[in-house]
Design a protein around this motif. Sequence first.
Motif, short mmCIF file in Angstrom:
data_model
loop_
_atom_site.label_atom_id
_atom_site.label_comp_id
_atom_site.label_asym_id
_atom_site.label_seq_id
_atom_site.Cartn_x
_atom_site.Cartn_y
_atom_site.Cartn_z
N SER A 62 52.32 86.47 62.84
CA SER A 62 53.18 85.38 62.36
C SER A 62 54.54 85.36 63.03
O SER A 62 55.12 84.29 63.23
N SER A 63 55.07 86.52 63.42
CA SER A 63 56.40 86.55 64.04
C SER A 63 56.42 85.83 65.39
O SER A 63 57.48 85.39 65.84
N LEU A 64 55.25 85.71 66.05
CA LEU A 64 55.20 85.04 67.34
C LEU A 64 55.54 83.56 67.25
O LEU A 64 55.96 82.95 68.22
N THR A 65 55.36 82.98 66.06
CA THR A 65 55.43 81.53 65.92
C THR A 65 56.83 81.02 65.59
O THR A 65 57.08 79.81 65.69
N LEU A 66 57.76 81.89 65.18
CA LEU A 66 59.02 81.41 64.63
C LEU A 66 59.83 80.62 65.64
O LEU A 66 60.45 79.60 65.30
N LYS A 78 55.60 84.49 53.18
CA LYS A 78 55.55 85.63 54.10
C LYS A 78 56.72 86.59 53.88
O LYS A 78 56.61 87.77 54.21
N ALA A 79 57.82 86.09 53.33
CA ALA A 79 58.99 86.94 53.11
C ALA A 79 58.86 87.79 51.84
O ALA A 79 59.68 88.67 51.61
N GLN A 80 57.84 87.53 51.04
CA GLN A 80 57.69 88.28 49.79
C GLN A 80 57.38 89.76 50.06
O GLN A 80 56.62 90.09 50.97
N ARG A 97 62.20 94.33 57.39
CA ARG A 97 63.57 93.85 57.16
C ARG A 97 64.00 92.90 58.28
O ARG A 97 64.55 91.83 58.02
N ILE A 98 63.73 93.30 59.52
CA ILE A 98 64.10 92.45 60.66
C ILE A 98 63.31 91.14 60.62
O ILE A 98 63.85 90.06 60.92
N TYR A 99 62.05 91.22 60.24
CA TYR A 99 61.19 90.03 60.12
C TYR A 99 61.77 89.06 59.09
O TYR A 99 61.82 87.85 59.31
N ARG A 100 62.24 89.60 57.97
CA ARG A 100 62.85 88.74 56.95
C ARG A 100 64.15 88.11 57.46
O ARG A 100 64.47 86.96 57.12
N VAL A 101 64.91 88.84 58.27
CA VAL A 101 66.11 88.26 58.86
C VAL A 101 65.73 87.09 59.77
O VAL A 101 66.40 86.04 59.78
N ASP A 102 64.66 87.25 60.54
CA ASP A 102 64.19 86.16 61.42
C ASP A 102 63.76 84.95 60.58
O ASP A 102 64.03 83.80 60.95
N ILE A 103 63.09 85.21 59.46
CA ILE A 103 62.71 84.12 58.56
C ILE A 103 63.95 83.44 58.00
O ILE A 103 64.04 82.21 57.91
N SER A 104 64.94 84.24 57.62
CA SER A 104 66.20 83.70 57.10
C SER A 104 66.85 82.78 58.12
O SER A 104 67.32 81.68 57.79
N ASP A 105 66.90 83.20 59.38
CA ASP A 105 67.49 82.38 60.43
C ASP A 105 66.71 81.07 60.60
O ASP A 105 67.30 80.01 60.83
N LEU A 135 65.06 83.05 45.84
CA LEU A 135 66.48 83.36 45.92
C LEU A 135 66.88 83.67 47.36
O LEU A 135 67.98 83.30 47.81
N TYR A 136 66.00 84.37 48.07
CA TYR A 136 66.28 84.70 49.47
C TYR A 136 66.42 83.44 50.30
O TYR A 136 67.25 83.36 51.22
#
Length: 904
Positions: free
Chosen positions: A357-361, A400-402, A421-429, A470-471
């Motif tokens: 999934s991280s490849l697609t962001l 995915k962030a759960q 944690r880094i993956y969630r930061v990428d999702i946040s961005d 909330l995130y």
Amino acid sequence: MERREEQPGAAGAGAAPALDFTVENVEKALHQLYYDPNIENKNLAQKWLMQAQASPQAWHFSWQLLQPDKVPEIQYFGASALHIKISRYWSDIPTDQYESLKAQLFTQITRFASGSKIVLTRLCVALASLALSMMPDAWPCAVADMVRLFQAEDSPVDSQGRCLALLELLTVLPEEFQTSRLPQYRKSLVRTSLAVECGAVFPLLEQLLQQPSSPSCVRQKVLKCFSSWVQLEVPLQDCEALIQAAFAALQDSELFDSSVEAIVNAISQPDAQRYVNTLLKLIPLVLGLQDQLRQAVQNGDMETSHGICRIAVALGENHSRALLDQVEHWQSFLALVNMIMFCTGIPGHFPVNETTSSLTLTFWYTLQDDILSFEAEKQAVYQQVYRPVYFQLVDVLLHKAQFPSDEEYGFWSSDEKEQFRIYRVDISDTLMYVYEMLGAELLSNLYDKLGRLLTSSEEPYSWQHTEALLYGFQSIAETIDVNYSDVVPGLIGLIPRISISNVQLADTVMFTIGALSEWLADHPVMINSVLPLVLHALGNPELSISSVSTLKKICRECKYDLPPYAANIVAVSQDVLMKQIHKTSQCMWLMQALGFLLSALQVEEILKNLHSLISPYIQQLEKLAEEIPNPSNKLAIVHILGLLSNLFTTLDVSHHEDDHEGSELRKLPVPQGPNPVVVVLQQVFQLIQKVLSKWLNDAQVVEAVCAIFEKSVKTLLDDFAPMVPQLCEMLGRMYSTIPQASALDLTRQLVHIFAHEPAHFPPIEALFLLVTSVTLTLFQQGPRDHPDIVDSFMQLLAQALKRKPDLFLCERLDVKAVFQCAVLALKFPEAPTVKASCGFFPPERVDQGGASGTWLSLCPPQPRTEGHLQPTDPSRASKQEAGEGDGERIHTAVPGATWHRLHS
């Protein structure tokens, strides 16, 4: 005399004797490199072998090392030596030997086609380098000749061996071109020649790939060869047949990885977007992989799902604009987008159950940018199509962030948790970026879901779902102005209803409140809804970072609305500080928060709270000042001094116009009497001097002491004035005893703020002259051991020259010595020191003669007397005239002293 070189190996562990670059000695050195357990001997062997490869004798021993009776390690070195000689010393080869060298290499490659593969590869690299050096003039049809020679039927090697050898040669040729040291003009010629020669390569590759009788090893080599050639920016339309064949090969598990690499490399070429028709033909091929993708996901085949995702993302990310422009094909591109959406939401937790999934962001960024770059009419059409897609994306990303279940998360390694944690930061961005397309409706959507989740009585909700929503809010509110959002009041009202039974959820609640601190400043009536949660969290060490940073944000943004809560905030903060719940950095943040808080109170209240807050630390510091210095009490002293300096960094009772822009109705406190920070500093000044008297040798303690005053000066500015005389006196004593960079940095701050004030100029001038004299003496003794002091001294001089040039007019200051010290500092290897020195010679002050205009006015003519560039020792002078001695001398403020220019 015959040339002899040092070669390790023959003498065992002892000193290596000088030996010739002969076959025997090379073999001995290789044996030592591979098998000697002594690392020093290995290093010596490697160094000697590198010299051997570059020597003229390498042309002789390389061929001998390739003999059939040698082991592969020795043969490999021989092949590598040939490659180095050809690639780096091509000019040494006579033109009449080109053909002979080419023939010998072909012979060796043919022989090793059925031998060691690593040796074969190195020989192919050597021939590739030869071809690149001869193309296009000396060998115009190099690739076609290679194909023809290896297809000859009279070769003693079987057809499969010859085929594999040819494919290896064709594969390394473009790779060698990418890393070759060809001059730029030659590189352009060779690239053009290779582009033409691909006409001899691609038909062969197509035939071998589509031929049913081709063994798997050959087809895999074909795919790798194709992958290598497309990186030469071959037109995409010329690759159509091979790309289609590569798609077909994806069904073969042995060929899957090679096929993915070839397809991705072909699609990702920058020039590929020119060939829109070919790109449109590729979309159905990619969509045809969806069944294979779903099957792989169902079976937990991460490698297959990852590879197919790479292909879909490569097509979508690299060519979204070109494909969006094809309006008549919008449905097929939308299908590709939905396929990428499936990859984004692939089941499982990253990075334990899936890594796809991280490849697609990045694709979603690119697609949004391309849509928003269209003219208004076209953009409106695509917004209508893709807004629902992006709302779906938000749901997918939040899922995915759960976090996983507590039990499952407990089994994750620390590395997996950090990746998550880094993956969630990428999702946040990504969520923050998506807000640009979806706007306020995104916040409403998140609020509605959170409200339904928290108020529903039908089924219990998971904390993971709540935390993810909330995130999402936090991600947007951290960077987007949500002050005008109509859903934030509702969100603030919902937060106290959240049942917090988990550290991750509590952390996100804290960070969300912190992200809304600016909104709270505009809606102070809501502060009481969330402040109790923050103060309660302060007592939990697991929430240290989130709770303290949130309190700091609230105190900074809402300080003028916090006086009713001040007593409670100070009490709770003081309690957690005394209990040492938090780590040092969080304690410093907490003191900064209290500084913001106290700044909004009346002076009497500030002093009262300061007394209760810092009295315990002052008492502890008094006790520590009596003890004999040791590492334990040093840490305690530095900690206390750090707390005070961080408190004074933010404690500012002065009025600032930018504090209340748009909020004229707020009543601001009116300062009465002396500044509270100055009052405290004057009370503890003697104690600080006492601490310094015992710790003056310790740079860390001195730095901590200077930080208190430096941060106070930066915050208080002119209000710090009452402290200037005694601080200048203390700094002078400190620096005279043991020069330290932190004292110079503090002096620079004093010069910057107070040197222009007539009332404060005398103590500032006295301090400036003192530290300059001490530093000049340091230059005399050898400044290279103190680059930090030189750096800070240069910054001080630059600041003084800018703010108060009169400081350099004092008769007691040897201006020439200062100037020449600055010149010396320019020769330091440390970049910051050189940069600081350059600040002392600003370009706008330099006249045509190359001297500083300011310096010309500050340096009156002086007689050349002893101690000013006149040597005091006749013998020494004669040595200098003869070019001997230590170097050029520099005059000092001390008559008769001799300084020497540093040697680089």
